[in-house]
Design an enzyme around this catalytic site. Structure first.
Site, short mmCIF file in Angstrom:
data_model
loop_
_atom_site.label_atom_id
_atom_site.label_comp_id
_atom_site.label_asym_id
_atom_site.label_seq_id
_atom_site.Cartn_x
_atom_site.Cartn_y
_atom_site.Cartn_z
CE LYS A 70 -4.16 -1.95 2.11
NZ LYS A 70 -5.17 -1.80 3.17
CG ASP A 106 -8.43 0.15 2.96
OD1 ASP A 106 -9.28 -0.69 2.59
OD2 ASP A 106 -7.21 0.00 2.79
N GLY A 129 -1.30 -1.72 15.09
CA GLY A 129 -0.83 -1.71 13.71
C GLY A 129 -0.20 -0.38 13.36
CB SER A 130 2.67 1.00 12.55
OG SER A 130 3.52 -0.09 12.22
N GLY A 131 0.82 -0.03 9.66
CA GLY A 131 0.93 -0.07 8.21
C GLY A 131 -0.13 0.75 7.50
N GLY A 132 -0.34 0.43 6.22
CA GLY A 132 -1.26 1.21 5.41
C GLY A 132 -2.68 1.21 5.93
CG MET A 133 -6.44 -1.63 7.37
SD MET A 133 -7.42 -1.14 5.92
CE MET A 133 -9.04 -0.99 6.66
#
Length: 273
Positions: A70, A106, A129-133
């Site tokens: 992402k 999203d 979490g720390s990613g795209g989502m």
């Protein structure tokens, strides 16, 4: 009636580390019901640059983008729509005559579901979490007026950066009670840590709302535990439907009716034939 596949059929696709069947089943069933000359296929790749060049070179109309692509896909695109630029994360690519634009559906899906569940912005939250989502969720929380929250991420650099960007705290591990628990990691996902709980059971028992972003399986250990504890829950399967619907509209220019969407979602989840 959907035309037979031929030279004028438009191809849409997805790129993910672990491709699932939900998107393919959802989009293809809508193509059939609405008589659209499209086909959708899921892919994975070890060559993201080559895959994106293929989208451009072959005239592929659209591409859904999942973990871990992402953010990495952004330098390979020509432009970002506001939804993607605002959070520096892309989950959708639209190809207009060789010009590739990144979007993020999203964000709108998460925000809509929080609104539908009437989640109080005053509730303190823990977002794992720390990613795209996680970025999409953090942006939706901020824009709904949530102020008391913690980003929970073992990656100190990514977690602290995400927290700073959206005005939240950061912890490597969740240590405090939070009324709203949100999992935006692969924990509980089919093919990954599918038997693991995203949050300790003690925290689940004391929360008010549990929001699971993982869509496959439809009921993760986190979601199952929260439902057993009689908490308000928001399911990743619902996120998947709303974001896929907006992708469908971007690719085709057609907005299906509610009955068609419900049918395609049930088919994608394997609930009907």
């Amino acid at each position: 009636m959907k035309p037979p596949i031929g030279r004028d059929t438009r191809l849409c696709m997805s790129l993910a580390a672990r491709p699932g069947n939900f998107g393919s089943r959802f989009h293809n069933r809508l193509y059939e019901r609405l008589g659209l000359d499209y086909v959708y296929k899921a892919f994975t790749t070890d060559d993201l640059g080559g895959a994106v060049r293929g989208i451009r070179a072959l005239g592929i109309r659209g591409c859904a983008v999942s973990m871990p692509f992402k953010e990495a896909v952004i330098p390979l695109l020509d432009a970002l729509a506001g939804s993607a630029a605002a959070i520096n994360s892309v989950n959708t690519i639209v190809n207009d005559g060789g010009r590739l634009t990144g979007y993020n559906t999203d964000y709108s899906a998460v925000r809509d579901l929080l609104d539908q569940a009437a989640v109080d912005p005053a509730l303190p939250f823990a977002l794992r979490g720390s990613g795209g989502m996680a970025k999409a969720v953090a942006a939706a929380l901020r824009d709904r007026g949530h102020r008391a929250g913690t980003i929970v991420a073992r990656n100190a650099d990514a977690g602290a950066a995400l927290a700073d960007e959206y005005g939240f705290a950061w912890q490597a591990e969740v240590t405090d009670d939070a009324a709203l628990l949100i999992n935006a990691t692969p924990i509980g996902m089919t093919g990954g840590d599918q038997d693991a709980l995203a949050f300790p059971m003690s925290l689940i028992e004391r929360c008010a709302v549990a929001f699971e972003v993982v869509a496959l399986p439809p009921e993760t250990p986190f979601l199952r535990a929260a439902r057993a504890a009689r908490k308000v829950t928001v399911a990743g399967a619902d996120v998947a439907v709303l974001q896929a619907l907006e992708q469908f509209v971007l690719y085709t220019g057609v907005r299906p009716g509610a009955d068609d969407v419900a049918h395609a979602a049930a088919f994608a989840r394997g609930e009907i034939d």
